[in-house]
Write a protein that holds these residues in place. Structure first.
Motif, PDB file in Angstrom:
ATOM      1  N   PHE A 129       0.853  -1.195   0.000  1.00  0.00           N
ATOM      2  CA  PHE A 129       0.000   0.000   0.000  1.00  0.00           C
ATOM      3  C   PHE A 129       0.887   1.242   0.000  1.00  0.00           C
ATOM      4  O   PHE A 129       0.842   2.065   0.901  1.00  0.00           O
ATOM      5  N   SER A 130       1.725   1.355  -1.013  1.00  0.00           N
ATOM      6  CA  SER A 130       2.662   2.484  -1.095  1.00  0.00           C
ATOM      7  C   SER A 130       2.033   3.719  -1.710  1.00  0.00           C
ATOM      8  O   SER A 130       2.615   4.805  -1.641  1.00  0.00           O
ATOM      9  N   ASP A 131       0.847   3.585  -2.321  1.00  0.00           N
ATOM     10  CA  ASP A 131       0.138   4.720  -2.898  1.00  0.00           C
ATOM     11  C   ASP A 131      -1.080   5.051  -2.040  1.00  0.00           C
ATOM     12  O   ASP A 131      -1.678   4.179  -1.410  1.00  0.00           O
ATOM     13  N   TRP A 132      -1.452   6.316  -2.032  1.00  0.00           N
ATOM     14  CA  TRP A 132      -2.629   6.731  -1.277  1.00  0.00           C
ATOM     15  C   TRP A 132      -3.891   6.110  -1.876  1.00  0.00           C
ATOM     16  O   TRP A 132      -4.029   5.982  -3.092  1.00  0.00           O
ATOM     17  N   ALA A 133      -4.811   5.698  -1.002  1.00  0.00           N
ATOM     18  CA  ALA A 133      -6.069   5.118  -1.444  1.00  0.00           C
ATOM     19  C   ALA A 133      -7.193   5.677  -0.589  1.00  0.00           C
ATOM     20  O   ALA A 133      -7.002   5.978   0.593  1.00  0.00           O
ATOM     21  N   GLU A 134      -8.379   5.828  -1.174  1.00  0.00           N
ATOM     22  CA  GLU A 134      -9.537   6.333  -0.438  1.00  0.00           C
ATOM     23  C   GLU A 134     -10.411   5.168   0.001  1.00  0.00           C
ATOM     24  O   GLU A 134     -10.631   4.212  -0.746  1.00  0.00           O
ATOM     25  N   VAL A 135     -10.909   5.267   1.240  1.00  0.00           N
ATOM     26  CA  VAL A 135     -11.770   4.224   1.804  1.00  0.00           C
ATOM     27  C   VAL A 135     -12.995   4.888   2.417  1.00  0.00           C
ATOM     28  O   VAL A 135     -12.891   5.943   3.050  1.00  0.00           O
ATOM     29  N   THR A 136     -14.159   4.259   2.252  1.00  0.00           N
ATOM     30  CA  THR A 136     -15.379   4.680   2.920  1.00  0.00           C
ATOM     31  C   THR A 136     -15.907   3.523   3.743  1.00  0.00           C
ATOM     32  O   THR A 136     -16.032   2.397   3.244  1.00  0.00           O
ATOM     33  N   MET A 137     -16.207   3.788   5.021  1.00  0.00           N
ATOM     34  CA  MET A 137     -16.681   2.741   5.927  1.00  0.00           C
ATOM     35  C   MET A 137     -18.037   3.114   6.495  1.00  0.00           C
ATOM     36  O   MET A 137     -18.276   4.267   6.869  1.00  0.00           O
ATOM     37  N   ASP A 138     -18.909   2.131   6.593  1.00  0.00           N
ATOM     38  CA  ASP A 138     -20.277   2.306   7.047  1.00  0.00           C
ATOM     39  C   ASP A 138     -20.322   2.338   8.578  1.00  0.00           C
ATOM     40  O   ASP A 138     -19.778   1.439   9.251  1.00  0.00           O
ATOM     41  N   LEU A 139     -20.978   3.363   9.164  1.00  0.00           N
ATOM     42  CA  LEU A 139     -21.125   3.490  10.609  1.00  0.00           C
ATOM     43  C   LEU A 139     -22.565   3.312  11.062  1.00  0.00           C
ATOM     44  O   LEU A 139     -22.915   3.646  12.206  1.00  0.00           O
ATOM     45  N   SER A 140     -23.414   2.772  10.195  1.00  0.00           N
ATOM     46  CA  SER A 140     -24.845   2.717  10.524  1.00  0.00           C
ATOM     47  C   SER A 140     -25.154   1.748  11.665  1.00  0.00           C
ATOM     48  O   SER A 140     -26.239   1.811  12.256  1.00  0.00           O
ATOM     49  N   ASP A 141     -24.225   0.835  12.004  1.00  0.00           N
ATOM     50  CA  ASP A 141     -24.453  -0.067  13.134  1.00  0.00           C
ATOM     51  C   ASP A 141     -24.361   0.644  14.478  1.00  0.00           C
ATOM     52  O   ASP A 141     -24.669   0.036  15.524  1.00  0.00           O
ATOM     53  N   TYR A 142     -23.969   1.929  14.488  1.00  0.00           N
ATOM     54  CA  TYR A 142     -23.693   2.618  15.750  1.00  0.00           C
ATOM     55  C   TYR A 142     -24.596   3.819  15.963  1.00  0.00           C
ATOM     56  O   TYR A 142     -24.284   4.729  16.725  1.00  0.00           O
ATOM     57  N   THR A 143     -25.752   3.804  15.292  1.00  0.00           N
ATOM     58  CA  THR A 143     -26.657   4.945  15.412  1.00  0.00           C
ATOM     59  C   THR A 143     -27.411   4.971  16.743  1.00  0.00           C
ATOM     60  O   THR A 143     -28.163   5.923  17.007  1.00  0.00           O
ATOM     61  N   ASP A 144     -27.230   3.971  17.599  1.00  0.00           N
ATOM     62  CA  ASP A 144     -27.843   3.988  18.939  1.00  0.00           C
ATOM     63  C   ASP A 144     -26.932   4.630  19.970  1.00  0.00           C
ATOM     64  O   ASP A 144     -27.296   4.701  21.156  1.00  0.00           O
ATOM     65  N   TYR A 145     -25.767   5.150  19.555  1.00  0.00           N
ATOM     66  CA  TYR A 145     -24.776   5.614  20.523  1.00  0.00           C
ATOM     67  C   TYR A 145     -24.433   7.084  20.273  1.00  0.00           C
ATOM     68  O   TYR A 145     -24.339   7.541  19.119  1.00  0.00           O
ATOM     69  N   ASN A 146     -24.253   7.794  21.398  1.00  0.00           N
ATOM     70  CA  ASN A 146     -23.916   9.216  21.308  1.00  0.00           C
ATOM     71  C   ASN A 146     -22.440   9.476  21.613  1.00  0.00           C
ATOM     72  O   ASN A 146     -22.038  10.621  21.779  1.00  0.00           O
ATOM     73  N   ASN A 147     -21.616   8.410  21.702  1.00  0.00           N
ATOM     74  CA  ASN A 147     -20.200   8.579  22.058  1.00  0.00           C
ATOM     75  C   ASN A 147     -19.309   7.734  21.146  1.00  0.00           C
ATOM     76  O   ASN A 147     -18.425   7.015  21.585  1.00  0.00           O
ATOM     77  N   VAL A 148     -19.546   7.826  19.861  1.00  0.00           N
ATOM     78  CA  VAL A 148     -18.821   7.021  18.879  1.00  0.00           C
ATOM     79  C   VAL A 148     -17.530   7.729  18.479  1.00  0.00           C
ATOM     80  O   VAL A 148     -17.541   8.911  18.114  1.00  0.00           O
ATOM     81  N   GLN A 149     -16.426   7.009  18.558  1.00  0.00           N
ATOM     82  CA  GLN A 149     -15.133   7.525  18.084  1.00  0.00           C
ATOM     83  C   GLN A 149     -14.609   6.609  16.986  1.00  0.00           C
ATOM     84  O   GLN A 149     -14.555   5.389  17.150  1.00  0.00           O
ATOM     85  N   VAL A 150     -14.226   7.203  15.869  1.00  0.00           N
ATOM     86  CA  VAL A 150     -13.525   6.469  14.809  1.00  0.00           C
ATOM     87  C   VAL A 150     -12.043   6.489  15.153  1.00  0.00           C
ATOM     88  O   VAL A 150     -11.473   7.551  15.430  1.00  0.00           O
ATOM     89  N   VAL A 151     -11.415   5.314  15.141  1.00  0.00           N
ATOM     90  CA  VAL A 151     -10.046   5.177  15.637  1.00  0.00           C
ATOM     91  C   VAL A 151      -9.182   4.524  14.570  1.00  0.00           C
ATOM     92  O   VAL A 151      -9.486   3.428  14.088  1.00  0.00           O
ATOM     93  N   PHE A 152      -8.092   5.214  14.201  1.00  0.00           N
ATOM     94  CA  PHE A 152      -7.111   4.664  13.279  1.00  0.00           C
ATOM     95  C   PHE A 152      -5.990   4.053  14.127  1.00  0.00           C
ATOM     96  O   PHE A 152      -5.363   4.752  14.931  1.00  0.00           O
ATOM     97  N   ALA A 153      -5.776   2.761  13.956  1.00  0.00           N
ATOM     98  CA  ALA A 153      -4.849   2.035  14.834  1.00  0.00           C
ATOM     99  C   ALA A 153      -3.697   1.460  14.033  1.00  0.00           C
ATOM    100  O   ALA A 153      -3.883   0.963  12.911  1.00  0.00           O
ATOM    101  N   PHE A 154      -2.514   1.507  14.641  1.00  0.00           N
ATOM    102  CA  PHE A 154      -1.338   0.858  14.069  1.00  0.00           C
ATOM    103  C   PHE A 154      -0.694   0.011  15.154  1.00  0.00           C
ATOM    104  O   PHE A 154      -0.566   0.449  16.304  1.00  0.00           O
TER     105      PHE A 154
END
Length: 832
Positions: A201-226
């Protein structure tokens, strides 16, 4: 006549079952009398302590000491920051350390988190997160069972009361790894955690991820992990530059909920964390537990949210006393639970618990079984008892923390178990684990003499003196006078000087195993084959019988055969060369270092053997592993390379991880006629099979460290360990041309021996049609060379040679003649 010695070099790094390498020889041809790996003789255990004083206890019934929960694994520093390296359209968020590598990179054992602020998704209908990413990290390949990637990155969602999920990409590059070793094993989150891994993955790529499973929560954080494992990072390959993220946007249709493109880091709402701190705790102080050792309260857990380690540890230091000779300190605890092991899971993913001790003087947490920081662990993978049981009773022995005497310590209980998992259709659910009555016990023994450190140096050969020694030590608290004997196959001998011996507490004495009144230093074996050696003290009232005696089952070589080695016939350590490439154990093979009578011997190097034990930190690998073996000219430092080979240690599931590789080098001209040499086993810890590390076996501390080295192809370094490295020899003649008969034959021939059968000599005649080199060698039925009758250049003619088998046992032998392309074998029989 010039006398020389033919040698068999055995780089014996570990004894075990057989699996042959790319150029194998039969194991029975390696050593002339079976295995030469000594087997210790075990003795019974029975101890009675004079002093048994509890100096510290914790039963959670009062205010003894404060404890606190440590939830999850915490890495103190974070390495997310903005960077203009390989940009999209400006700065981006990057997980890296500018001081690592040419363009900045990552180190071993990282867990790094880049978090959005908490977002309220309760009013959304179709929320998604979109971002650009680029990643360069260690390529997958060679992982243990249960994993298909090493280092890598992914995207999580934190939500609710400490819940977390790994999100799969909806559009864009899919995760190429389905189970990361770094997340799953090193940070104890279990198998099945996927993400992006490798250098693809040496070139930049765009990703879209669905968050609709978390619409019952008011404290959702998207976390990029390494996450990275403990070996192979940018320091090993400069192009591994880490994880980069840019143009983060959380949207619900046309409504933007959050955006960050790393252009204004000082005002960014992004949060950077090192490691993971779990919310909540699995630890509680319970009351009313049935049958609890203390009246009301116990420490334990009956809930578990994720597969992450949780600790419970003391806030304050516990001061340990200084000890007198013969005194010890032990740590013990009571436990009960239904924490069951599952052998089908990788070790790190099995339910387990353990105990750590923080030693202030060492400034480090150590396993309770190794508070001196020696090696090993004490993870309890076996089933936790369902009745209250002391650790020392359920698992054999309390934890010896004597090494921490006089220091301040803290204590930590570590607990790990998945809440549930599927394995072959069988669901496992953890219910409870309780701990009670931690104690530190101060003990001593009134009367205890130990039989220690029996050194049986090589060679051990018929009619050759072996200067053996045994050490006795007073490990009790009183002065002792005692007798002692050593035995050869149950025949008793006296030591020199003769007992009785008198020792004060803490004192020791080293005595020689000698023949009576023969004027020769050491034991002189008279019979070849398996031999039992046993040393024993005879102290009346000794309270620890487990160390009364010490012995070895060894093999004595036949006369004129010699095995050389530098170990003490025991092993205490697996030597891990870590994640360094092209490095490994090296030995200086010099017979004079074993015995002064062998000074100046010349030898032919015939066979190189070495054992290794493959282990990758969790699972036994099921792949083949490449190695190089080198031989260099002798001297104070390695000289010119005389020979090398690249080979593959082949995994055999019936053999497992104990693998022997054997190489016949008897036809390598450069390895003949040596007085000493250097042998190097070059280990690779990177590449396709990077985590299948060989662990050479060694004694610690070494008794012949002057011969044991570590080599990296350039520098020879000292080591405190003795590797199991051996050289076997056979005496032979050279440079004496046999007496020729009249006439020049027209073809080569090996004529019938006479007499045959014979006792103990037979005459061999042979014809040489062309001037050249001739060898005439005798072998036993196991393919072991037992005599070299001729090995020299001759002119054409008919010759004779005598085979004297006086030192050999009755049986079938083979005579092999070689000259140029001519090769002939004849069977003969010795009858005594």
């Amino acid at each position: 006549m010039r006398r020389m010695v033919g040698l068999v070099v055995c780089v014996l790094l570990l004894a075990g079952p057989l699996a042959f390498g790319a150029t194998p020889v039969d194991q029975t041809s390696v050593l002339n009398a079976g295995t030469h790996f000594a087997t210790p003789i075990e003795s019974a255990t029975n101890s009675a302590d004079e002093l048994d004083e509890i100096i510290w206890t914790e039963d959670w019934e009062g205010e003894t000491i404060d404890w606190h929960a440590v939830n999850g694994l915490v890495q103190e520093d974070h390495y997310w920051m903005t960077s203009d390296y390989m940009p999209t359209d400006g700065d981006n968020w990057r997980c890296y350390d500018p001081g690592i590598g040419t363009n900045g990179g990552y180190d071993n054992h990282w867990l790094q988190w880049l978090l959005t602020p908490e977002l309220d998704l309760t009013a959304t209908s179709d929320p998604v997160v979109t971002f650009d990413f680029r990643i360069q990290c260690e390529d997958p390949g060679g992982e243990p069972e249960g994993y298909d990637g090493w280092d890598g990155g992914n995207v999580w969602v934190f939500y609710g009361d400490g819940m977390m999920d790994v999100i799969e990409p909806a559009t864009g590059p899919a995760y190429n790894v389905t189970s990361f070793y770094s997340f799953g094993n090193e940070w104890l989150m279990g198998t099945g955690i996927g993400g992006w891994g490798g250098t693809g993955f040496s070139d930049w790529a765009e990703v879209t991820m669905d968050l609709s499973d978390y619409t019952d929560y008011n404290n959702v954080q998207v976390v990029f992990a390494f996450c990275s494992d403990p070996a192979y990072s940018t320091s090993d390959a400069d192009g591994l530059t880490g994880y980069q993220v840019d143009n983060i946007s959380v949207d619900d249709g046309d409504t933007n909920l959050f955006a960050d493109d790393a252009s204004d880091p000082e005002n960014s709402e992004m949060t950077m964390l090192g490691g993971l701190t779990a919310s909540g705790t699995v630890w509680e102080i319970f009351d009313g537990v049935t049958g609890a050792p203390s009246p009301d309260h116990v420490l334990g857990s009956d809930t578990y949210t994720w597969a992450i380690t949780h600790w419970w540890e003391t806030d304050e230091f516990i001061q340990l006393p200084e000890l007198q000779e013969g005194e010890s300190l032990f740590l013990d605890v009571m436990m009960i639970g239904d924490l069951a092991s599952d052998d089908a899971l990788p070790l790190g993913d099995r339910p387990h618990w353990t105990c750590f001790v923080y030693v202030e003087d060492l400034d480090s947490w150590e396993y309770a079984s190794n508070v001196g920081g020696v090696s090993g662990n004490n993870y309890v993978y076996t089933d936790t008892p369902t009745d209250w049981t002391l650790f020392s009773e359920g698992y054999g022995t309390p934890w010896d923390i004597t090494a921490a005497a006089g220091s301040n310590i803290k204590i930590r209980v570590e607990f790990f178990a998945p809440s549930e998992y599927e394995n072959g259709g069988n669901e496992y659910t953890f219910t409870y684990a309780y701990f009670d009555d931690f104690i530190i016990d101060h003990t001593s023994v009134e009367h205890d003499v130990a039989t220690l450190d029996w050194l049986v140096p090589y060679p051990v050969t018929v009619n050759f003196p072996v200067p053996m020694t045994v050490t006795f030590a007073n490990q009790g608290v009183n002065p002792e006078s005692f007798n002692a004997l050593w035995y050869i196959n149950n025949t008793a001998r006296l030591f020199t000087p003769n007992p009785p011996y008198t020792l004060n507490p803490g004192e020791s004495i080293t005595v020689s195993c000698d023949w009576l009144d023969d004027g020769i230093d050491g034991w002189i074996p008279t019979t070849a084959g398996d031999t039992e050696l046993l040393a024993r003290h005879l102290l009346d009232g000794d309270q620890v019988e487990s160390n009364d005696e010490l012995g070895w089952d060894i093999v004595v070589d036949e006369e004129n055969y010699y095995q050389f080695g530098y170990d003490d016939r025991s092993w205490e350590s697996f030597i891990n060369f870590g994640d360094n490439t092209n490095i490994g154990p090296m030995i200086h093979v010099n017979p004079a270092d074993n015995h002064e009578d062998l000074d100046g011997f010349m030898f032919n190097l015939l066979v190189i053997d070495y054992w290794w034990y493959a282990y990758n930190g969790n699972e036994w690998p099921d792949v083949d592993v490449d190695y190089d073996v080198h031989v260099y000219a002798g001297g104070d430092t390695p000289g010119a390379e005389l020979w090398s080979t690249t080979h593959t240690a082949v995994y055999d599931p019936e053999v497992g991880n104990f693998v022997l590789n054997s190489f016949d080098v008897s036809d390598v001209e450069e390895l003949q006629g040596l007085t000493d040499c250097w042998v190097w086993v070059e280990l690779y810890t990177m590449g396709t099979n990077s985590r299948c590390l060989p662990f050479p076996l060694a004694s610690n501390p070494g008794t012949h460290a002057n011969n044991q080295k570590v080599y990296d192809g350039t520098t020879v370094s000292e080591t405190a360990y003795d590797y199991f490295i051996h050289v076997s020899t056979m005496e032979w003649q050279d440079d004496v041309e046999p007496e020729a008969n009249n006439g020049i034959p027209t073809e080569f021939a090996l004529n019938a021996a006479y007499p045959n059968p014979f006792n103990p000599t037979t005459q061999l005649t042979y014809d040489v049609a062309v001037d050249g080199h001739v060898s005439l060698v005798a072998y036993n039925v196991m393919g072991q060379e037992v005599a070299r009758l001729v090995d020299t250049n001759v002119t054409a003619g008919s010759y004779s040679a005598t085979f004297n088998a006086e030192h050999l046992s009755s049986g079938v032998y083979f005579i092999r003649m070689e000259s140029g392309t001519f090769n002939a074998v004849q069977k003969i029989m010795l009858l005594k």
